[in-house]
Structures are given as C-alpha cells and as structure tokens.
Write a protein that holds these residues in place. Sequence first.
Motif, short mmCIF file in Angstrom:
data_model
loop_
_atom_site.label_atom_id
_atom_site.label_comp_id
_atom_site.label_asym_id
_atom_site.label_seq_id
_atom_site.Cartn_x
_atom_site.Cartn_y
_atom_site.Cartn_z
N UNK A 37 0.80 -1.22 0.00
CA UNK A 37 0.00 0.00 0.00
C UNK A 37 0.83 1.27 0.00
N UNK A 38 2.16 1.14 -0.10
CA UNK A 38 3.03 2.30 -0.07
C UNK A 38 3.75 2.42 -1.41
N UNK A 39 3.65 3.59 -2.00
CA UNK A 39 4.32 3.84 -3.28
C UNK A 39 4.99 5.21 -3.21
N UNK A 40 6.27 5.24 -3.50
CA UNK A 40 7.03 6.48 -3.48
C UNK A 40 7.46 6.83 -4.90
N UNK A 41 7.38 8.10 -5.22
CA UNK A 41 7.69 8.57 -6.57
C UNK A 41 9.13 8.20 -6.93
N UNK A 42 9.28 7.61 -8.11
CA UNK A 42 10.60 7.26 -8.60
C UNK A 42 11.17 5.97 -8.04
N UNK A 43 10.37 5.24 -7.25
CA UNK A 43 10.83 4.01 -6.62
C UNK A 43 9.87 2.87 -6.97
N UNK A 44 10.42 1.77 -7.43
CA UNK A 44 9.61 0.61 -7.74
C UNK A 44 9.40 -0.22 -6.48
N UNK A 45 8.15 -0.47 -6.13
CA UNK A 45 7.83 -1.28 -4.96
C UNK A 45 7.63 -2.74 -5.37
N UNK A 46 8.34 -3.64 -4.72
CA UNK A 46 8.20 -5.08 -4.96
C UNK A 46 7.86 -5.73 -3.62
N UNK A 47 6.75 -6.45 -3.58
CA UNK A 47 6.33 -7.07 -2.33
C UNK A 47 6.75 -8.55 -2.27
N UNK A 48 6.94 -9.01 -1.06
CA UNK A 48 7.23 -10.42 -0.83
C UNK A 48 6.43 -10.88 0.38
N UNK A 49 6.28 -12.16 0.52
CA UNK A 49 5.65 -12.75 1.69
C UNK A 49 6.64 -13.69 2.37
N UNK A 50 6.58 -13.80 3.70
CA UNK A 50 7.44 -14.78 4.36
C UNK A 50 7.18 -16.18 3.80
N UNK A 51 8.24 -16.92 3.56
CA UNK A 51 8.09 -18.28 3.05
C UNK A 51 7.46 -19.19 4.09
N UNK A 52 7.66 -18.85 5.37
CA UNK A 52 7.17 -19.71 6.46
C UNK A 52 6.98 -18.84 7.70
N UNK A 53 5.96 -19.15 8.48
CA UNK A 53 5.76 -18.52 9.79
C UNK A 53 5.58 -19.63 10.83
N UNK A 54 6.09 -19.42 12.03
CA UNK A 54 6.00 -20.46 13.05
C UNK A 54 4.57 -20.66 13.55
N UNK A 55 4.28 -21.86 13.99
CA UNK A 55 2.98 -22.16 14.57
C UNK A 55 2.84 -21.45 15.91
N UNK A 56 1.61 -21.26 16.34
CA UNK A 56 1.37 -20.58 17.62
C UNK A 56 2.02 -21.31 18.79
N UNK A 57 2.09 -22.63 18.70
CA UNK A 57 2.66 -23.40 19.80
C UNK A 57 4.13 -23.76 19.55
N UNK A 58 4.80 -23.01 18.66
CA UNK A 58 6.22 -23.26 18.40
C UNK A 58 7.03 -23.00 19.66
N UNK A 59 8.14 -23.68 19.80
CA UNK A 59 9.01 -23.53 20.96
C UNK A 59 9.47 -22.07 21.07
N UNK A 60 9.23 -21.47 22.20
CA UNK A 60 9.45 -20.04 22.36
C UNK A 60 10.85 -19.57 22.05
N UNK A 61 11.86 -20.35 22.46
CA UNK A 61 13.24 -19.90 22.28
C UNK A 61 13.70 -19.96 20.82
N UNK A 62 13.02 -20.70 20.00
CA UNK A 62 13.40 -20.75 18.58
C UNK A 62 12.40 -20.03 17.68
N UNK A 63 11.34 -19.49 18.27
CA UNK A 63 10.26 -18.92 17.48
C UNK A 63 10.72 -17.70 16.68
N UNK A 64 11.49 -16.81 17.30
CA UNK A 64 11.96 -15.62 16.60
C UNK A 64 12.85 -16.00 15.43
#
Length: 413
Positions: A37-64
């Motif tokens: 939703x952000x476009x700046x004059x003279x700049x090409x915006x390319x979006x990406x999505x995370x390839x993977x997100x952790x599950x809600x019950x993922x181990x806390x110390x490795x979640x980040x």
Amino acid sequence: MKILFVHQNMPGQYRELAPWLAAQGGHEIVFLTQRGDVHLRGIKTVTYKPFHTPAKDAFGLSKDWEMAAGTGLGAALAARQLKEAGFTPDIIIGHTGWGELLYMKDPYPDVPIIGFFEYFYRTSGGLVGFDPENPPNEQAYFFAEARNTVPYASIELVDQGHVPTAWQRDRFPASFHDRMYLCHDGIRADRLGPDPRASIGLGRLETPLSRDDEVVTYIARNMERARGFHVMMRALPRIQAQRPNARILMIGGNETSYGAESKHPGGLRGEMEDELGSSVDWSRVHFIGKVPYDDLCRIIQLSSCHIYLTMPFVLSWSLLESMAMQATVVAADVAPVREAITHGETGLLVDFFSPEKLADQVSEVLANPGDYAHLGPNARAHVLEKYDFLTRCLPEHIAQINALVPEARRIKI
C-alpha cells in the motif's frame, strides 16, 4: 546507481534517504517490502511474503529465529526473481531486525550490504527489568539471548552496519562496534519549525486551540508502558489541580508495540481510566488517536509544554521533530533521551517513575513560560547540529554507500 532497499514496513528508517535519492534522478531504485500500500515517486515497490511462519505453539526460544528464517527466505526468493528479471543492484540497504537480509547473498553474492541494526536485547539497561510493576520472569535471559540470534547472524553477512544512536550501538556487543557506523536516520528540520499561528479544531470545543491556550501534549505511536503512558496518566490529576485551564492532548493508538499488553479489555488506556476515575477532569483530556502528519505538526507547534516519556529504548522520531519545532519538552531522564536532551539547555528531564515530579515540572513551565523560552530555540539548534537529514546525516549515509561501490557508480551530492 542501482539500489535495493529492504524493509518489511516500507519506508521505515529510509523515509528520508530513499525519496531523496529518487528525487535526484539517474538512479534505479527498488524497494522490497511486505507492504503493498506504499508507493514512493521514482521508486519501484516489490512485495514479498514470508516463506514460512511459526505455529502458535512453536518452541518459544526458537520462534523468533523460525520467523526470521522464513522472512529471510521469502525476501531472498523475491530477490531471485528480481535478478532473473535483470535487476542487479550496486548496493543493498536494509533492516536486519526481521531476518530480511539473512539470505540476500544467495541471489547477490557480490553486492555489498549495509544493514540497519536497531536493538540488541539484554536483561538490564533497556526495557526488560526497568519497570518494577512488570518484573522480568525467570526465563527473561533465555528469551533475550534467543532474540539476539538474528543480529548475531546478520553482523557476519553485512559489509557495513548502521546504528542511529550511541545508546543503541552500546547495547550491542563491543565486537559489533567497529563494523557499524553511527549516524541517525535524519530529521527534515528544513520542513519543521515553530509557527505562532498554528491552530487546530477539536470536535467538542467551540473554537480551535492555538498558542493562546494552555496546551499540554503527549505523543506516542501507541499508548503503552514502554512509552510511559501510565506515568503520563497518573500525572494528570496533579497537573489539572495546579493548572485548571490546561488542556491535555494525547496522540497515539491504543495498541501495544513493545512489551506486554494490558489485560484490560480497553487496553492500557482503559486500565488507567479505571484506576484514575473521577480524580481526572476528563473534559479537559482529549484522546485524539493517530492523526495525519500535518495535524501532528500543528499540535506540536501550538503546544505550551510537550511531554516525551520512554523507558530506555529507541528514541522516537517525534522527540527530535518536536525539538526541531522548538517545543518546550519535558522528558524522561533515561540514557537514550539524555543523548538528545541536556537538562536546562535543550529540554527538561524528570524521573520516569515520578508522576508527581512530572506534573510539577509541567506546571512550572506553564506558570512561567518566559523562564523556559530559551529551551525551544536551543533544542532546534541541537537537532540541526546532530540530527538534520540534509546537512548532517545525508552526507554520512552517502559517504558510507560510496565507500562500498566502484568510483564510477558513486553518488554525488
């Protein structure tokens, strides 16, 4: 020059640098982000999505790390597509905090990277353990160390690090320091300044507020403990008792950006309203929410006294912008703020944990404005010297970029 900016929340810390480069012409600039939703004059915006997100019950110390790894892979795959389409930058500039840069050397192994390092987590000297109302639990150390996995990995992959303040730099291990340059993102002080004619209308007032009114302002992205909202609220009864004509304008959202959320259904605002009850004249307190930037500036320009509270954490742009507009600032006496404000010279510092001292200092400013009239001009002069984008920060950022690219590709200013 061909430049690739990478920041999930475009433009982030590059809100001044990227548009300035685009405005010069002659550069091909791509911004890789999760925002479409952000476009700046003279700049090409390319979006990406995370390839993977952790599950809600993922181990806390490795979640980040799991989140960062998924984010980094998503960004790298998008960068691969950019390369296949013919775009190879001369330099990559991005934020390291969410892992977006972790795998950028895969599509672009020979392209130098400048990485923005924002925060290193520790169990003392910062947010964790600062507020006795929210003591750290016995697992705090483990979680802080786990969150630092990303900066530890990132310092090895960037060709140059960037950190905006000395306090933030000193949060990182000493081994990081010689791989970072210290320079703020930059404040456009040329677009900010005092305006004695500033005014703004509020829905329940018959006439707009102006410099002729006694106005106290508080601004934070969100009204949360990390930004001292609970302290601000507890100061209200005393401020109102001492200054019966003062109006308090509170600008910000009702969510939580940093730290634990309030369990109250109305958020921290609802929690504090219940705590204070009838001790506050709520007709003189205006919760304005998040406002357009121009309105934010007008509010600061008409403020009689501006309050900036924070636990030891990253400085808000709003503090430096308020100083650039010559606001009389009363701020929390914590290390990152002391880097920007000298008590009695460029602002006033009070104990973060004392609503009474905060209220008394604000009331003193309102009662004797002439005694503090020097603070605003001094504050602006300090911002111009240390934080102004065009005169102080831009030359340093460009010098750091130019040091990593061939002479024929360097940026001229």
